[in-house]
Design an enzyme around this catalytic site. Structure first.
Site, PDB file in Angstrom:
ATOM      1  N   ASP A  97      30.998  52.403  40.019  1.00  0.00           N
ATOM      2  CA  ASP A  97      30.091  51.272  39.845  1.00  0.00           C
ATOM      3  C   ASP A  97      29.395  50.998  41.176  1.00  0.00           C
ATOM      4  OD1 ASP A  97      28.772  48.946  39.183  1.00  0.00           O
ATOM      5  OD2 ASP A  97      30.580  47.704  39.059  1.00  0.00           O
ATOM      6  N   ASP A  99      26.643  48.684  42.586  1.00  0.00           N
ATOM      7  CA  ASP A  99      25.806  47.510  42.351  1.00  0.00           C
ATOM      8  C   ASP A  99      24.951  47.278  43.590  1.00  0.00           C
ATOM      9  OD1 ASP A  99      24.737  44.931  41.852  1.00  0.00           O
ATOM     10  OD2 ASP A  99      26.461  44.427  40.596  1.00  0.00           O
ATOM     11  N   ASP A 274      32.625  49.913  43.652  1.00  0.00           N
ATOM     12  CA  ASP A 274      33.635  48.904  43.342  1.00  0.00           C
ATOM     13  C   ASP A 274      34.915  49.626  42.920  1.00  0.00           C
ATOM     14  OD1 ASP A 274      35.243  46.872  42.353  1.00  0.00           O
ATOM     15  OD2 ASP A 274      33.566  45.769  41.474  1.00  0.00           O
TER      16      ASP A 274
END
Length: 324
Positions: A97, A99, A274
């Site tokens: 992930d 972001d 993450d």
């Protein structure tokens, strides 16, 4: 036309799911395993508290989303015998992930929690590097790239990694993101070997990520155990890394100070993705094809990452029809 990343209204969500959303835009790797996955929904913007949903076919998923027009929709990376109870775990996708709002060294001037075209492009660069390591070093082939709305998900469905434990996934994350200083001590007494002289394996990958991070540092960057003077020296000499002149860079910084820098860089690299998402075998991720209502962008399966532009390929039609 510039795109303002602001929340979608309830009416705009209604228009999107009525006129634009199509269940066939849900990726095949999800549609082909509907009955083994848990689905979750956030109806009011308070988090996905409508959980443990299961759909036996496309039609039922379509009906639910068309009627509910959710604020956000999610599905599990895990496959279960009983997904409505999250029991009978079979396997899970390996996921990364990235972001844009959480990139540890951002080169834009976004306020905390916000994203812009510049940091979204940086997130794309990171995803390309992750993909290259997964395919080049691990030999993985079933790698799916998803634009999540304000970042990217890398979802790997190779059977070789889907039964990996959380601990093993953590080790994979460290390797893929270059977030552990290589231990190059050996029985022959060569205790000063440097990763940058080894052109293969993890040392090569660590050097690649370290170069990326150092070249993106700013005067305002904060590194553990690196004072302002050392940071200024790193910024002064980092152009040497453009030509991969690591030996000269290390010499100009000084061996002891260089070691401090590289320790700090490895800790920064751990924040590129993450990690909690990657090691969670029962994580739910935003359902590709659905709306990220906080920024009015579509979560989208990417067919060609090199040419993908979220401001061309992931903007709902209603955004262009706004009057304000």
């Amino acid at each position: 036309m510039s795109v303002e990343l602001k929340p979608a209204s309830k009416y705009e969500r209604k228009i999107f799911y009525k006129e634009e959303w199509n269940v066939k835009d849900v990726p095949d790797f999800i549609r082909n395993s509907l009955t083994s996955r848990e689905f979750g929904f956030d109806h009011y913007g308070n988090g996905p508290n409508d959980r443990y949903k299961v759909f036996v076919d496309d039609l039922r998923l379509k009906r639910f989303i068309k009627v509910k027009q959710p604020f956000a929709a999610y599905c599990s990376v895990a496959f279960y015998d009983k997904p409505n109870q999250r029991k009978g775990w079979q396997k899970s996708e390996l996921v990364f992930d990235v972001d844009a709002k959480d990139i540890p060294i951002r080169t834009c001037d976004c306020a905390e929690g916000e994203v812009c075209e510049k940091c979204l492009n940086q997130a794309k660069e990171i995803v390309l590097m992750i993909r290259d390591v997964l395919s080049g070093d691990f030999g993985l082939t079933n790698i799916n790239l998803i634009y999540s709305g304000r970042g990217y998900h890398v979802r790997v469905l190779d059977e070789d990694v889907m039964d990996a434990s959380s601990e093993l996934r953590g080790d994979i994350i460290q390797y893929v993101t270059g977030s552990k200083l290589p231990d190059l001590s050996n029985e022959y007494g060569f205790n000063d070997l440097q990763p940058f002289i080894i052109p293969f394996g993890y040392p090569k990958n660590f050097t690649r990520w370290s170069k990326y991070t150092i070249l993106h540092l700013r005067r305002s960057s904060k590194l553990d155990d690196v004072n302002n003077q050392l940071l200024r020296d790193v910024l002064k000499h980092r152009n040497l890394l453009q030509e991969d002149l690591w030996g000269m860079f290390r010499s100009n910084i000084g061996p002891i100070r260089y070691k401090k820098v590289m320790n700090a860089i490895s800790r920064i690299n751990m924040q590129i993705t993450d990690t909690k998402v990657s090691i969670d075998l029962k994580r739910i991720l935003r359902l590709p094809s659905t709306l990220h209502s906080k920024v009015s962008m579509k979560s989208t399966l990417i067919k060609n990452i090199e040419t993908f532009d979220p401001f061309d390929d992931a903007v709902p039609k209603f955004v262009y029809e706004r009057n304000d």
